[in-house]
Design an enzyme around this catalytic site. Structure first.
Site, PDB file in Angstrom:
ATOM      1  N   ARG A  47      51.817  78.861  34.545  1.00 45.53           N
ATOM      2  CA  ARG A  47      50.392  79.256  34.495  1.00 45.53           C
ATOM      3  C   ARG A  47      49.556  78.051  34.087  1.00 45.53           C
ATOM      4  NH1 ARG A  47      48.629  81.042  29.994  1.00 45.53           N
ATOM      5  NH2 ARG A  47      50.301  82.514  29.550  1.00 45.53           N
ATOM      6  N   TYR A  99      27.728  84.935  49.540  1.00 43.74           N
ATOM      7  CA  TYR A  99      28.753  85.926  49.859  1.00 43.74           C
ATOM      8  C   TYR A  99      28.525  87.172  48.982  1.00 43.74           C
ATOM      9  CZ  TYR A  99      33.309  88.191  49.642  1.00 43.74           C
ATOM     10  OH  TYR A  99      34.304  89.125  49.639  1.00 43.74           O
ATOM     11  N   ASP A 170      28.801  75.984  46.778  1.00 45.39           N
ATOM     12  CA  ASP A 170      29.936  76.634  47.427  1.00 45.39           C
ATOM     13  C   ASP A 170      30.034  76.015  48.819  1.00 45.39           C
ATOM     14  OD1 ASP A 170      31.558  78.330  48.965  1.00 45.39           O
ATOM     15  OD2 ASP A 170      31.082  80.069  47.736  1.00 45.39           O
ATOM     16  N   LYS A 195      39.643  80.350  53.566  1.00 45.94           N
ATOM     17  CA  LYS A 195      38.938  80.195  54.832  1.00 45.94           C
ATOM     18  C   LYS A 195      39.443  78.954  55.582  1.00 45.94           C
ATOM     19  CE  LYS A 195      36.965  83.904  53.457  1.00 45.94           C
ATOM     20  NZ  LYS A 195      36.709  83.872  52.070  1.00 45.94           N
TER      21      LYS A 195
HETATM   22  O1  P1T Z   1      37.692  85.958  49.160  1.00 50.30           O
HETATM   23  P1  P1T Z   1      37.787  84.882  48.133  1.00 50.30           P
HETATM   24  O2  P1T Z   1      38.859  83.880  48.395  1.00 50.30           O
HETATM   25  O3  P1T Z   1      37.796  85.421  46.736  1.00 50.30           O
HETATM   26  O4  P1T Z   1      36.436  84.008  48.267  1.00 50.30           O
HETATM   27  C1  P1T Z   1      35.173  84.511  47.975  1.00 50.30           C
HETATM   28  C2  P1T Z   1      34.134  83.761  48.767  1.00 50.30           C
HETATM   29  C3  P1T Z   1      33.426  82.746  48.146  1.00 50.30           C
HETATM   30  N1  P1T Z   1      32.488  82.030  48.811  1.00 50.30           N
HETATM   31  C4  P1T Z   1      32.229  82.249  50.115  1.00 50.30           C
HETATM   32  C5  P1T Z   1      31.181  81.438  50.822  1.00 50.30           C
HETATM   33  C6  P1T Z   1      32.930  83.242  50.808  1.00 50.30           C
HETATM   34  O5  P1T Z   1      32.658  83.422  52.107  1.00 50.30           O
HETATM   35  C7  P1T Z   1      33.894  84.025  50.128  1.00 50.30           C
HETATM   36  C8  P1T Z   1      34.669  85.098  50.810  1.00 50.30           C
HETATM   37  N2  P1T Z   1      34.067  85.547  52.006  1.00 50.30           N
HETATM   38  C9  P1T Z   1      34.560  86.523  52.814  1.00 50.30           C
HETATM   39  C10 P1T Z   1      35.689  87.202  52.577  1.00 50.30           C
HETATM   40  C11 P1T Z   1      33.778  86.763  54.045  1.00 50.30           C
HETATM   41  O6  P1T Z   1      34.283  87.400  55.010  1.00 50.30           O
HETATM   42  O7  P1T Z   1      32.627  86.323  54.110  1.00 50.30           O
END
Ligand code: P1T
Length: 378
Positions: A47, A99, A170, A195
């Site tokens: 961890r 998001y 971001d 992504k």
């Molecule tokens: O899903 P996660 O790995 O927790 O990430 C969150 C997140 C943070 N910032 C941006 C710009 C994002 O697009 C996302 C997650 N977005 C999606 C799941 C979506 O379909 O837009």
């Protein structure tokens, strides 16, 4: 080293013992101490630190041009590590088109700890900064934004931010191949590595990169204390994905540009949101701070929600699903899916309407993608 070379080599030299060219997946939860507190390479418990994760963190830091990388179990977990830098009474100015899960975390998790979030519904830096006060400690932006593809001027915001406020970007939609916010004055870069960085829709993960040693120390403390860390196998998948980031991004954006051009001409399509279009309000800023326009396109469809449902139903190659940035093309309905957690009146203010469709262009043959859209729009 140039970007493509770093993606393959930075933080990931051949294994010292065996010469393995890929970083081994260190599944061990714990590490032998030669005497109490005598660690061989600083590793104690997975961890706290793990060699597969450390390698990925080093690669990410190199790609973003930062000193320190930290990886988390999701993009949302990375976001929470950044917000944990704040104290009750502190204020954050965020763009409103973030998001939906980020908005939800700000409003429904951290607001109850006395952190105030102001959401600015404009890409104009002057309007964004109108909300600033002596308590503003952070500016939070996505650029390009999800799902409206608005573009924010990172350099300008970095120069004009209130004193003592951290600028967080971001960078999920752009990736470090197209945009490196730290080089433009940002303090922290956040990613959903789920992504483009992972790139194959097979791993959920997050990361932050900074060159600020205090930010790094506090976020690393949080990473260990709260424990939202990725598994060594997930780290391997992301590192493997990132090796091809440059070649994938080139194809993602080629496909997105062709699809945006097609949509602009289509009689059933209303507005097209893509920073690569010359009449997009952020086109010029994107041209300055990015080296391409990425692979996301949003558009409105004539005929409202029923036309949107019909469109989704007729697609054969695009898959209706949450997420983005994978090799396969996806589509979604932001109003009900990715941005469902934002109240309707807020969504409507910024253009997330019932007739809005978001596309994540994969790396398939563009002719097949265009034929699929043609079929579904007929
Ligand atoms: O899903 P996660 O790995 O927790 O990430 C969150 C997140 C943070 N910032 C941006 C710009 C994002 O697009 C996302 C997650 N977005 C999606 C799941 C979506 O379909 O837009």
């Amino acid at each position: 080293m140039r970007f493509a070379t770093k993606a393959i080599h930075a933080g990931q030299g051949p294994d010292l013992r065996t010469g393995a060219v890929n970083v081994p997946i260190y599944l061990s939860t714990t590490f032998k101490q030669d005497g109490v507190g005598q660690f061989r390479e600083g590793y104690e418990y997975s961890r706290t630190g793990n060699p597969s994760r450390a390698s990925l963190e080093a690669t990410l830091a190199a790609l973003e041009g930062g000193e320190y990388g930290l990886c988390f179990a999701s993009g949302s977990a990375a976001t929470s590590a950044v917000i944990d830098l704040l104290r009750p009474g502190d204020e954050v100015i965020s763009t409103i088109d973030v998001y939906g899960g980020t908005y939800r975390m700000f409003r429904q998790v951290y607001a109850k700890y006395g952190i105030q979030f102001h959401f600015a519904d404009s890409a104009d830096p002057a309007k964004l900064l109108e909300r600033a006060s002596s308590r503003t400690r952070m500016l939070w932006i996505e650029t390009p934004t999800n799902p409206m593809l608005n573009v924010h001027d990172i350099t300008l915001l970095s120069r004009r931010r209130p004193e003592g406020a951290l600028l967080v970007v971001d960078n999920t939609f752009a990736t470090p191949f197209l945009q490196r916010p730290l080089e433009l004055g940002a303090d922290i870069v956040v990613h959903s590595v789920t992504k483009y960085l992972g790139g194959h829709s097979d791993v959920v993960g997050g990361a932050l990169v900074t060159s600020n040693p205090e930010v790094h120390e506090r976020c690393q403390f949080y990473q260990n204390a709260v424990g939202g860390v990725p598994s060594p196998f997930d780290c391997y998948l992301v590192q493997r994905g990132m090796k091809t980031l440059e070649v994938r991004m080139k194809r993602h954006q080629e496909n997105a540009a062709a699809v945006a051009r097609y949509l602009v001409e289509h009689p059933r399509v209303g507005r097209v949101f893509y920073p690569g279009l010359p009449d997009h309000p952020g086109h010029e800023i994107a041209g300055r701070q990015m080296t391409g326009y990425s692979g996301m396109v949003s558009f409105t469809l004539a005929g409202g929600r029923s036309a949107v449902d019909r469109f989704f139903g007729r697609l054969e190659i695009f898959t209706l699903a949450e997420s983005l940035g994978g090799v396969e093309s996806l589509t979604c309905h932001p109003f009900t899916m990715t941005h469902g957690a934002i109240p309707a009146e807020e969504k409507l203010k910024i253009g997330i309407t019932e007739d809005l469709v978001r596309l994540s262009l994969g790396i398939e043959a563009v002719e097949d993608l265009l034929e699929d859209l043609d079929r579904a729009l007929t």
